[in-house]
Design a protein around this motif. Structure first.
Motif, PDB file in Angstrom:
ATOM      1  N   THR A  48       4.261  18.602   0.755  1.00 18.24           N
ATOM      2  CA  THR A  48       3.836  19.474   1.863  1.00 18.24           C
ATOM      3  C   THR A  48       3.915  18.768   3.204  1.00 18.24           C
ATOM      4  O   THR A  48       4.343  19.345   4.200  1.00 18.24           O
ATOM      5  N   ASN A  49       3.499  17.496   3.254  1.00 15.15           N
ATOM      6  CA  ASN A  49       3.543  16.767   4.525  1.00 15.15           C
ATOM      7  C   ASN A  49       4.304  15.440   4.402  1.00 15.15           C
ATOM      8  O   ASN A  49       4.160  14.570   5.259  1.00 15.15           O
ATOM      9  N   ASN A  50       5.103  15.284   3.331  1.00  7.74           N
ATOM     10  CA  ASN A  50       5.898  14.071   3.094  1.00  7.74           C
ATOM     11  C   ASN A  50       5.070  12.792   3.220  1.00  7.74           C
ATOM     12  O   ASN A  50       5.426  11.866   3.954  1.00  7.74           O
ATOM     13  N   THR A  51       3.982  12.753   2.486  1.00 10.41           N
ATOM     14  CA  THR A  51       3.127  11.568   2.523  1.00 10.41           C
ATOM     15  C   THR A  51       3.068  10.932   1.151  1.00 10.41           C
ATOM     16  O   THR A  51       3.138  11.597   0.124  1.00 10.41           O
ATOM     17  N   CYS A  52       2.906   9.623   1.177  1.00 13.60           N
ATOM     18  CA  CYS A  52       2.733   8.847  -0.043  1.00 13.60           C
ATOM     19  C   CYS A  52       1.286   8.360  -0.042  1.00 13.60           C
ATOM     20  O   CYS A  52       0.858   7.661   0.883  1.00 13.60           O
ATOM     21  N   ALA A  77       0.846  -1.187   0.000  1.00 13.96           N
ATOM     22  CA  ALA A  77       0.000   0.000   0.000  1.00 13.96           C
ATOM     23  C   ALA A  77       0.885   1.242   0.000  1.00 13.96           C
ATOM     24  O   ALA A  77       1.963   1.257   0.592  1.00 13.96           O
ATOM     25  N   CYS A  78       0.402   2.301  -0.656  1.00 19.85           N
ATOM     26  CA  CYS A  78       1.188   3.536  -0.768  1.00 19.85           C
ATOM     27  C   CYS A  78       1.399   4.197   0.584  1.00 19.85           C
ATOM     28  O   CYS A  78       2.431   4.832   0.818  1.00 19.85           O
ATOM     29  N   ASN A  94       6.338   2.550  -6.943  1.00 21.49           N
ATOM     30  CA  ASN A  94       5.020   2.018  -7.276  1.00 21.49           C
ATOM     31  C   ASN A  94       4.297   3.088  -8.102  1.00 21.49           C
ATOM     32  O   ASN A  94       4.071   4.202  -7.637  1.00 21.49           O
ATOM     33  N   VAL A  95       3.916   2.762  -9.348  1.00 20.90           N
ATOM     34  CA  VAL A  95       3.341   3.766 -10.245  1.00 20.90           C
ATOM     35  C   VAL A  95       1.951   4.220  -9.822  1.00 20.90           C
ATOM     36  O   VAL A  95       1.454   5.236 -10.299  1.00 20.90           O
ATOM     37  N   SER A  96       1.341   3.513  -8.920  1.00 21.99           N
ATOM     38  CA  SER A  96       0.002   3.929  -8.477  1.00 21.99           C
ATOM     39  C   SER A  96       0.063   4.869  -7.280  1.00 21.99           C
ATOM     40  O   SER A  96      -0.968   5.210  -6.709  1.00 21.99           O
ATOM     41  N   CYS A  97       1.260   5.311  -6.911  1.00 26.38           N
ATOM     42  CA  CYS A  97       1.411   6.196  -5.759  1.00 26.38           C
ATOM     43  C   CYS A  97       1.710   7.626  -6.189  1.00 26.38           C
ATOM     44  O   CYS A  97       2.272   7.873  -7.249  1.00 26.38           O
TER      45      CYS A  97
END
Length: 183
Positions: free
Chosen positions: A62-66, A39-40, A54-57
Motif C-alpha cells: 500500500t505504501n511501499n514500506t518494509c 534494519a527493515c 531478510n526473513v524478519s521483514c
C-alpha cells in the motif's frame, strides 16, 4: 613386528590429528565475521525483493514500506498493513493467500494421516479375522490327516492280523503276554 605396527599407527594418528588442527586454525583465520543485520526500515521505498531477503521483514504494497514482522502476534495487524497487500517470504504471493495455502496443505496432511490411520485400523481388524479362519482351516486339515492316519493304521493292523492268522501266529487269547510254547 606387532609392536612396531602399533607405534606406526600411533604416529600416523598423531600426524593426522596435528594436520587437522592446523587446517582448522587456517580455516578460522580466513573466516570472516558475519555482517550485522540491517534494519527493515532501511529497505523502505526500494523493492520488495530487497526487503524480503531478510526473513524478519514484511513488505507492504500500500505504501511501499518494509517493516519488522510483528513476531508477538501471529498475523500482522490490519493497522500495520492489510493481509491482501502484505508480503512475507516471497513477493509474488500475498499474505492472505499464503495463509490459505498453508492451511489447505496442513488440512490435506491431517486428512491424509487420519485416512491412513483409519485404513490401518480397518486392515488390522480384517487381518485379525483371517488368522481365525486360517487356524480353523488348519485344525480341520490336521484332524482329517489324523483320522486318515488312524484309518491306515487300522487297515495295516488288519492285514498283519490276516497274515499272522494265515501262518498260525495269531493268538486268540485276550492276554498278549501268554507263555510261548516250543514244539
Amino acid at each position: 613386528m606387532g609392536a612396531r605396527w602399533v607405534q606406526t599407527l600411533r604416529l600416523l594418528g598423531l600426524v593426522l590429528l596435528w594436520s587437522r588442527a592446523g587446517m582448522t586454525e587456517a580455516f578460522l583465520a580466513t573466516a570472516t565475521p558475519p555482517a550485522p543485520a540491517q534494519a527493515c526500515s532501511e529497505f523502505s521505498q526500494r523493492s520488495c525483493e530487497e526487503c524480503l531477503r531478510n526473513v524478519s521483514c514484511l513488505w507492504c504494497f500500500t505504501n511501499n514500506t518494509c517493516i519488522d514482522y510483528p513476531v508477538r502476534s501471529i498475523l500482522p495487524p490490519s493497522s500495520l498493513c492489510s493481509l491482501s497487500n502484505a508480503r512475507w517470504g516471497v513477493c509474488w504471493i500475498n499474505f492472505e493467500a499464503l495463509i490459505i495455502t498453508i492451511a489447505v496443505i496442513a488440512g490435506i496432511i491431517l486428512v491424509s494421516i487420519a485416512v491412513c490411520c483409519c485404513y490401518c485400523c480397518y486392515c488390522r481388524r480384517r487381518f485379525k479375522s483371517r488368522p481365525d479362519e486360517e487356524e480353523e482351516q488348519l485344525a480341520r486339515k490336521r484332524e482329517e490327516r489324523r483320522l486318515q492316519s488312524l484309518q491306515r493304521k487300522h487297515e495295516r493292523k488288519q492285514k498283519h492280523d490276516e497274515i499272522r492268522k494265515k501262518y498260525g501266529l495269531l493268538q486268540e487269547s485276550d492276554n498278549p503276554y501268554s507263555r510261548f510254547e516250543n514244539e
